[in-house]
Scaffold this motif. Structure first.
Motif: not given
Lengths: 439, 211
Positions: A82, A84, A101, B51-52, B84, B86-88, B90, B92-93, B121-126
């Motif tokens: 997921n 980028e 990340p 999920y993100y 945050d 931009h980071s992982e 939380g 997928q909780e 902008p870092l995640w493709l989907s949420f």
């Protein structure tokens, strides 16, 4: 918390690789994974239990199942589907090797976390050097340590040891923090494990032998403890209580079936019984402990507790802040943020810093630092209940040798600059990096 | 207090975006999920797997009083799921939100609208997954205590001693001491496992299993 993506794909395929490697070793050498020893062999092993090091079995055909650098390749290829990972550089492009990340601490957060390592707090490893009069810090610190031990206060011991442990008190303090007290039932349990070693011969025993011969036996500090290492590691492989740590470890123990009963659950067993396949350098987790504990069952208990609390995180994939992935990312982020010129230079010459520091962190610096320095470092691991200090120390070492590193032009030359860490003093390095560097 | 899953219909996510979705470069940062209920339900808890998604707001359409038409009210504003974005952490909780965390009363919910925001902008989907709504289950039947428990009588005078029998209070204290001893022995029973790894004494293995 382990991310589903890490858990299901990468750790799974990595484990499968290890299983394949072990299986192919079995078939190539025509050796079973496990067999019951004939009575004569059992008697022989019992007789030389205390001097297994004198044995010189032919181990030339055995090879370690994996080495840290194989594991590093797996970590480098971790990807979040997921995320980028485009070609264009963005504000969050990871210039290091780790592309996941995860959240890691920055220096202000580390300064708060490791506040007791600050410039105004006394430390063993700095304020006990010969030039400093002991009345200023050392005497009082020893006195407090003795009081903590007298009170048998585990939480106080953990807080106390953040400033380092006096050599004379260290063995007891670590036992207090790890909640190890040698009850008769613990000694009995160890004897039972010893019986299991005598009765059953495992393939991993040969891997352990080979690892000890290759690493600890060749080390100036640790070769005297060779026999202890066998006594601990062979028993460790048979200890089913270690299986308990898989509840919070993303890895799973390998499985097998009693001869001929493939697929029948009632004949399924774990292999080895403790579920942990040793890799190249594994015995170095035990070696430093031999300086502190001389009674085999106590040495064994301390090592087992250290493993299920800390060391297992150094060779399994998870998103835990003390897991090896986070430590690698923390190291790279610290270097990139606070030594950008050095980081850029090393990248340009094809010497990604993590390729050099990875082996230090996987072994918790065992075998790389002088033993007194290593024990001061492991004091802080226990005190802060975190392995993050390994990443900070790795970055501090690079900072210390930055001038020399800026002049090298190849990975081999960079490795040479950082080959010998045996003269380093751990606590001053950490203190300068965290508290005395202009950021 | 038990909770009961409320049947609901979760509509597909709708992205809110300015301009044409196909031609614009960026990905949407706001998604909306509508949840409808076949009947008016009292809300107790909402549970889902993140999920993100970074921030969550919830709006609810309900009748504030019996005769006025239903209105949309915000009951949760910018609840942070990822400290945050931009980071992982939380990302997928599993998350549970209860009615006491809501800004308004949730007694008669007609429709829920979840507004998901992910500014990074870092995640493709949420999105959020495994969405479940719960209402309060029926209270457990109230217990009435027997009278002698809720209204204990004051201490009675002990009956006069019968000739020839030992003093009952002395007997009872001795029996108590013996009982305490047996409890001590029972408590110090070790829970260390023997730790057998073989099956009926056999641990002959050929190969590891891949499954």
């Amino acid at each position: 918390m382990t991310l589903t993506v890490l858990k299901s794909t990468s750790q799974g395929s990595w484990e499968k690789r290890i299983l394949k490697s072990l299986n192919s070793m079995c078939t190539e050498l025509s050796i079973p994974l496990a067999r019951k020893r004939p009575v004569g062999e059992q008697k022989e092993l019992l007789n030389k239990w205390n001097e297994m090091g004198t044995d010189e079995p032919d181990l030339s055909l055995f090879r370690p199942v994996y080495a840290p650098k194989d594991f590093l390749e797996v970590l480098i290829n971790l990807r979040n589907p997921n995320y980028e990972n485009g070609d264009s550089l963005s504000f969050r492009t990871h210039l290091g090797l780790i592309q996941v990340p995860l959240k890691v601490k920055d220096i202000p957060e580390l300064k708060e976390f490791f506040v007791e390592l600050g410039l105004t707090t006394g430390q063993l490893g700095i304020d006990d050097s010969t030039q400093v009069p002991p009345e200023l810090f050392e005497n009082e610190h020893v006195r407090i340590g003795q009081k903590v031990l007298a009170e048998q206060d585990s939480a106080a011991a953990q807080q106390y040891i953040r400033q380092g442990s006096p050599t004379a008190l260290r063995a007891e303090l670590w036992a207090l923090i790890l909640n190890i007290s040698s009850q008769p039932e613990d000694i009995l349990y160890y004897e039972q494990l010893k019986t299991n070693v005598i009765q059953h011969d495992l393939l991993v025993d040969s891997l352990i032998y080979k690892d000890v011969k290759l690493t600890a036996s060749n080390d100036d500090y640790y070769f005297v403890f060779e026999d202890y290492l066998y006594q601990v590691l062979l028993c460790f492989s048979r200890d089913t209580s270690v299986l308990g740590h898989f509840a919070y470890n993303s890895a799973s123990p390998p499985k097998s079936y009693i001869r001929g009963k493939l697929g029948l659950e009632e004949y399924a067993v774990f292999y080895p019984p403790n579920g942990v396949i040793p890799f190249h350098g594994f015995s170095m987790y035990v070696a430093p402990l031999c300086f502190l504990y001389h009674e085999p069952s106590k040495l064994y208990q301390i090592f087992r507790e250290m493993y299920v609390r800390f060391f297992f995180r150094l060779h399994s994939i998870s998103s835990h802040p003390s897991g090896i992935v986070s430590l690698c990312l923390l190291f790279e982020t610290l270097l990139q943020t606070y030594l950008p010129q050095l980081f850029y230079h090393l990248r340009e010459i094809g010497a990604q810093p993590l390729r050099i520091s990875f082996k230090w962190m996987v072994r918790a610096f065992s075998g790389y630092l002088a033993t007194d320095q290593l024990l001061l470092l492991w004091d802080r691991i226990l005190g802060y209940n975190s392995l993050e200090i390994l990443a900070v120390l790795a970055a501090a070492v690079f900072a210390f040798r930055a001038v020399n590193l800026m002049e090298v032009t190849s990975l081999a030359a960079a490795e040479a600059v950082l080959a010998d860490l045996s003269t380093l003093k751990v606590m001053p390095l950490l203190q300068i990096f965290l508290f005395a560097t202009v950021t | 207090m038990s909770r009961v899953s409320v049947p609901c219909h979760v509509k597909g996510t709708v992205a809110l975006q300015v301009g044409d979705v196909r031609t614009s470069q960026g990905r949407p940062g706001v998604l909306v999920i509508d949840v409808t209920f076949p009947s008016v339900a009292p809300f107790e808890e909402i549970m889902f797997k993140n999920y993100y998604t970074a921030f969550l707001s919830i709006r609810v359409r309900q009748h504030t009083s019996p005769h006025t038409p239903a209105k949309w009210v915000t009951c949760l504003r910018d609840y942070c799921l990822m400290p945050d974005p931009h980071s992982e952490e939380g990302a997928q909780e599993y998350v549970s939100l209860f009615k006491h965390q809501m800004l308004c009363d949730m007694a008669r919910v007609l429709e829920l609208r979840l507004i998901l925001r992910q500014p990074s902008p870092l995640w493709l989907s949420f999105t959020v997954e495994e969405l479940q709504i719960y209402q309060q289950g029926s209270k457990s039947p109230s217990m009435t205590f027997p009278k002698w428990l809720s209204h204990p009588v004051p201490c009675e005078q002990p009956a006069p001693l019968i000739e020839g029998l030992p003093d009952p209070s002395r007997v009872s204290s001795e029996v108590q001491q013996m009982w305490a001893l047996t409890e001590m022995i029972r408590a110090s029973h070790t829970s260390t496992r023997i730790g057998r790894f073989d099956v009926d004494g056999c641990y002959d293995l050929n190969l590891l299993s891949y499954t």
